[in-house]
Each structure stands twice: as structure tokens, then as C-alpha cells.
Design a protein around this motif. Structure first.
Motif, mmCIF file in Angstrom:
data_model
loop_
_atom_site.group_PDB
_atom_site.id
_atom_site.type_symbol
_atom_site.label_atom_id
_atom_site.label_comp_id
_atom_site.label_asym_id
_atom_site.label_seq_id
_atom_site.Cartn_x
_atom_site.Cartn_y
_atom_site.Cartn_z
ATOM 1 N N LEU A 1 -25.901 3.217 9.800
ATOM 2 C CA LEU A 1 -27.010 3.436 9.393
ATOM 3 C C LEU A 1 -27.959 3.941 10.858
ATOM 4 O O LEU A 1 -28.825 4.619 10.603
ATOM 5 C CB LEU A 1 -27.501 2.151 8.432
ATOM 6 C CG LEU A 1 -28.356 2.900 7.933
ATOM 7 C CD1 LEU A 1 -28.388 3.651 6.650
ATOM 8 C CD2 LEU A 1 -29.021 1.166 8.140
ATOM 9 N N ILE A 2 -27.873 2.884 12.112
ATOM 10 C CA ILE A 2 -28.932 3.014 12.612
ATOM 11 C C ILE A 2 -28.820 3.894 13.251
ATOM 12 O O ILE A 2 -29.650 4.944 14.098
ATOM 13 C CB ILE A 2 -28.615 1.967 13.947
ATOM 14 C CG1 ILE A 2 -29.143 0.493 12.448
ATOM 15 C CG2 ILE A 2 -29.779 1.856 15.247
ATOM 16 C CD1 ILE A 2 -29.511 -1.000 13.453
ATOM 17 N N ALA A 3 -27.832 4.577 13.458
ATOM 18 C CA ALA A 3 -27.289 5.561 14.451
ATOM 19 C C ALA A 3 -27.250 6.782 14.055
ATOM 20 O O ALA A 3 -28.220 7.773 14.993
ATOM 21 C CB ALA A 3 -25.737 5.432 14.519
ATOM 22 N N VAL A 4 -27.591 6.807 12.791
ATOM 23 C CA VAL A 4 -28.655 8.071 11.964
ATOM 24 C C VAL A 4 -29.949 8.527 12.074
ATOM 25 O O VAL A 4 -30.348 9.148 12.059
ATOM 26 C CB VAL A 4 -27.359 8.027 10.686
ATOM 27 C CG1 VAL A 4 -28.824 9.551 9.415
ATOM 28 C CG2 VAL A 4 -26.504 8.407 10.341
ATOM 29 N N MET A 5 -29.990 6.811 11.707
ATOM 30 C CA MET A 5 -31.382 6.888 11.071
ATOM 31 C C MET A 5 -32.269 6.732 12.100
ATOM 32 O O MET A 5 -33.474 7.521 12.283
ATOM 33 C CB MET A 5 -31.306 5.481 10.938
ATOM 34 C CG MET A 5 -33.058 5.038 10.355
ATOM 35 S SD MET A 5 -32.859 3.262 9.398
ATOM 36 C CE MET A 5 -32.946 2.131 11.089
#
Length: 403
Positions: A193-197
Motif C-alpha cells: 500500500l505504501i509503495a503505491v501511495m
């Protein structure tokens, strides 16, 4: 008539929670659409559209056009320079997930940028509203208050972004999932999630600070809230990962352009119209902005005093009882994001949009149960949304109030 209203209310209340949230969201989008169409009807020719543009054309102006440029042509290998040698405004200020997602869907569906970019925002906004209800239900344990929080979420002053060609809707969807995962202590899912966000909107550093503070609070309260070593290590490593993701896009910009400060110089280009070209000094922009907006001829540091008062008021607000009811995790996110804005953001008309990630505070605003209060706050939010669209979205020629 009263009987019909009661019957409709009964039918609404027996719907599953997701259907009620969806109805609220769609009703709010109808309200925003009416406001946007009314403004578009009076809109004159501007740098992006002709006079009286259609809804989708009007919804893709401002930064929407920059995202379109990214989707169609990517990012420049050579930074544009002004006549005096400074880096000018360019596409590196806009992160790739939203425009590349829209571009991919355009290829699959053969639909145009205005249609697909708005559709992605609308769908992401609905997803954000659904997860926001679950988040509010988790921290407030009151389904009616949680549902009213959703109402405020959907009609908030900048909620029109859920149907405009901006990355905020997609980012909000990802962020509310991230907050829900932290509240649920399901840390492993944060990594993808963090990678995309972090490549959707600048957020990696703020989320890293949030996770770091979360680790500290959980360690301090470990007697009442057990914090096993496995979680201490995993969350700490995820916080480091988030910080690295926060630095990844500036690093990519530096490698591609050959200029290590390409990203920050690009961001600084937008504030040059206010204070000229200056280096980024953490925690200086708000004081620079306040001094520019509140220029005092007497020599008294009015701007600095106002900033300090705002910081104090913000800090104290986190200790109000309705805000404390949101739990430590959401308060820590609001604090972390507030510190991030204080460190890097230059206050101007985009401030309203940049405050959108503080949406957990709507759970505090939603807590009073008075019908008169709730009706009034919804009307105030819709009026504020109208004002924001008129002031910041509508274009009046030499416009200095970008959204």
C-alpha cells in the motif's frame, strides 16, 4: 407525504451498510455536480477550455492538465529553465500512479482522458467513503455517528475532488485503507500500500513519521496494550520503508534529469510567483508565506505570530474530547501530516486541498447528535464547497487562486 418519507426512511435503514454509504456518496456527488455545472455555465474561455465547457472538460483543468501531460508524454529528461536560469514548472511535480492508471484504462476502454480520469476519481472516492465508514465505526463504536461522519466526508468543502481529474481521490482511498490497517494492527499489508501511495501523492515521509510515533506510543503503553517484539521490528522496518519511498520520487527525478534537486526545484517553481526563487528550508515556508500575505509596515512580525498561534491552536485541538475519542492512531496521523505540511508547504489557495488528508477529524465534528446541528453543519459544508469551487476552481482570467 409524511407516510412516504417514513417508508423511505425505513427502507434506507434496512439497507446493508455499504448500500447506505453508496447512496450518501452518490447524493453528495449529485450536489457537487449541480454546483460544478452552474459554475461551468458561467465560465468564460480560459487556458484549458472554451467558454461554457462541458462537465468533463471543466473537471480536467488546472493540475488535471498536468496529469494529462504525464499520461500522454511522460516526464522530461531535461528540466525547463526560466530566462534567469531557474527551474520552471514541469511535470515532475506530479506523481505517476494516477496518470498512468488512467492511461492504462484509456487504452483498455478506448475512452478519452476527461471521461476516464473523472471516472477513476469517482470510483476511488466511493471506495474511500466505504472504508472511512469502517474506520469510523472502529474508533467511535457508534454506527449512526460513523454514518454521519461519512455524510460530512462526502460533502466536505473540498469533496468535489472526488469527481475532478486530480490524484487526491485515489490517494484518499489508499490513505484511509492504510489508517484502517494500522488501527486493525494488520501491518504487513502496509508494504504494498505504501509503495503505491507514496507514488500517488507526496506522503511517504509523513506516513513514516506517523508509524514512528505509533511505535513509540505502543512501546510506552505496552503494559496495557501488549506490543510483541515481532510487531516492534516489523512496524519499525515499515516506517523506514515508508521514509525511503518518500525519497524515491525525488531520487528518480534526479537520476532521469541528472539534477539531484530536480524535484524540490520543480516544487519551488510554483511558489516563486509569491516570494521568488529560494532554497527549501524545512519549517520556513509557513513563516515566509505568512510574512508575504500579512506584510506589516510597522516592522512587527505579524506573520510569524499568526503562524505560532495557528500551530498552538492545532496542537491544542488534538486534546479536545471529541478528537481524543478518535484514538491515538488517527490523532498521530493528523499530527504527523500537520508537521509535514508545516515543514515543506507554502501556504496559499491550495492549502484547502492539502488539508484533505486530515479527514479523520470529521469523526470529531460528527459527534454531536442534535438534529439541528447536523443539518446546519451539512449546509455549512455545502456552502463552503460552493465557495471553494467558485474561488479556486473557476477561472477569472489572471487567476491567482489555484485549487
Amino acid at each position: 407525504m409524511i407516510t412516504r418519507r417514513r417508508a423511505a426512511l425505513v427502507r434506507y435503514r434496512v439497507l446493508p451498510w455499504w448500500a447506505r454509504v453508496a447512496l450518501i456518496y452518490l447524493a453528495a456527488r449529485v450536489v457537487s455536480t449541480v454546483i460544478i455545472l452552474a459554475i461551468a455555465a458561467g465560465q468564460g474561455a480560459n487556458p484549458w477550455t472554451g467558454a461554457h465547457p462541458s462537465y468533463v472538460d471543466f473537471a480536467t483543468i488546472w493540475d488535471g492538465h498536468w496529469y494529462f501531460i504525464v499520461a500522454m508524454t511522460g516526464y522530461p529528461e531535461q528540466l525547463p529553465l526560466t530566462v534567469d536560469g531557474h527551474v520552471g514548472e514541469n511535470a515532475w511535480a506530479f506523481m505517476p500512479v494516477y496518470p498512468f492508471l488512467v492511461r492504462g484504462l484509456m487504452i483498455v476502454t478506448t475512452l478519452s482522458w476527461p471521461v476516464v480520469s473523472v471516472a477513476v476519481s469517482v470510483v476511488a472516492g466511493l471506495g474511500a467513503a466505504l472504508v472511512f465508514f469502517k474506520l469510523m465505526l472502529r474508533v467511535l463504536s457508534d454506527s449512526q455517528t460513523a454514518m454521519f461522519s461519512v455524510v460530512l466526508f462526502c460533502v466536505a468543502p473540498v469533496s468535489a475532488l472526488f469527481q475532478l481529474s486530480y490524484a487526491e481521490s485515489l490517494y484518499t482511498f489508499l490513505l484511509v485503507i492504510g489508517l484502517y490497517l494500522v488501527v486493525q494492527r494488520r501491518y504487513g499489508w502496509l508494504i504494498p500500500l505504501i509503495a503505491v501511495m507514496a507514488l500517488t501523492r507526496p506522503s511517504g515521509l509523513a506516513f513514516a513519521l506517523f508509524l514512528g510515533l505509533h511505535v513509540i506510543v505502543r512501546f510506552v503503553t505496552r503494559r496495557s496494550d501488549p506490543f510483541p517484539w515481532s510487531e516492534r521490528v516489523s512496524v519499525s522496518l515499515i516506517a523506514v520503508f515508508s521514509a525511503l519511498m518518500g525519497l524515491l520520487w525525488p531520487a528518480i527525478a534526479g537520476v532521469v534529469t541528472g539534477d539531484l534537486t530536480a524535484y524540490t526545484d520543480t516544487e519551488l517553481a510554483w511558489r516563486s510567483v509569491y516570494i521568488g526563487y529560494q532554497h527549501l528550508v524545512p519549517f520556513a515556508p509557513w513563516f515566509q508565506g505568512a510574512n508575504w500575505w500579512l506584510n506589516s509596515q510597522s516592522g512587527f512580525p505579524t506573520g510569524g505570530v499568526v503562524v505560532l498561534l495557528l500551530v498552538a491552536a492545532f496542537g491544542l485541538s488534538l486534546f479536545l474530547r471529541p478528537v481524543r475519542r478518535l484514538g491515538s492512531e488517527l490523532r498521530l496521523w493528523v499530527l504527523s501530516y500537520g508537521l509535514y505540511l508545516l515543514a515543506v508547504f507554502f501556504p496559499q489557495s491550495s492549502t484547502f486541498r492539502l488539508l484533505m488528508p486530515m479527514f479523520p477529524l470529521l469523526g470529531a465534528v460528527a459527534q454531536p447528535k442534535s438534529v439541528a446541528y447536523r443539518v446546519s453543519i451539512v449546509l455549512v459544508f455545502i456552502a463552503a464547497q460552493t465557495g471553494w469551487l467558485l474561488l479556486c476552481w473557476g477561472v477569472d482570467g489572471a487567476d491567482w487562486t489555484p485549487p
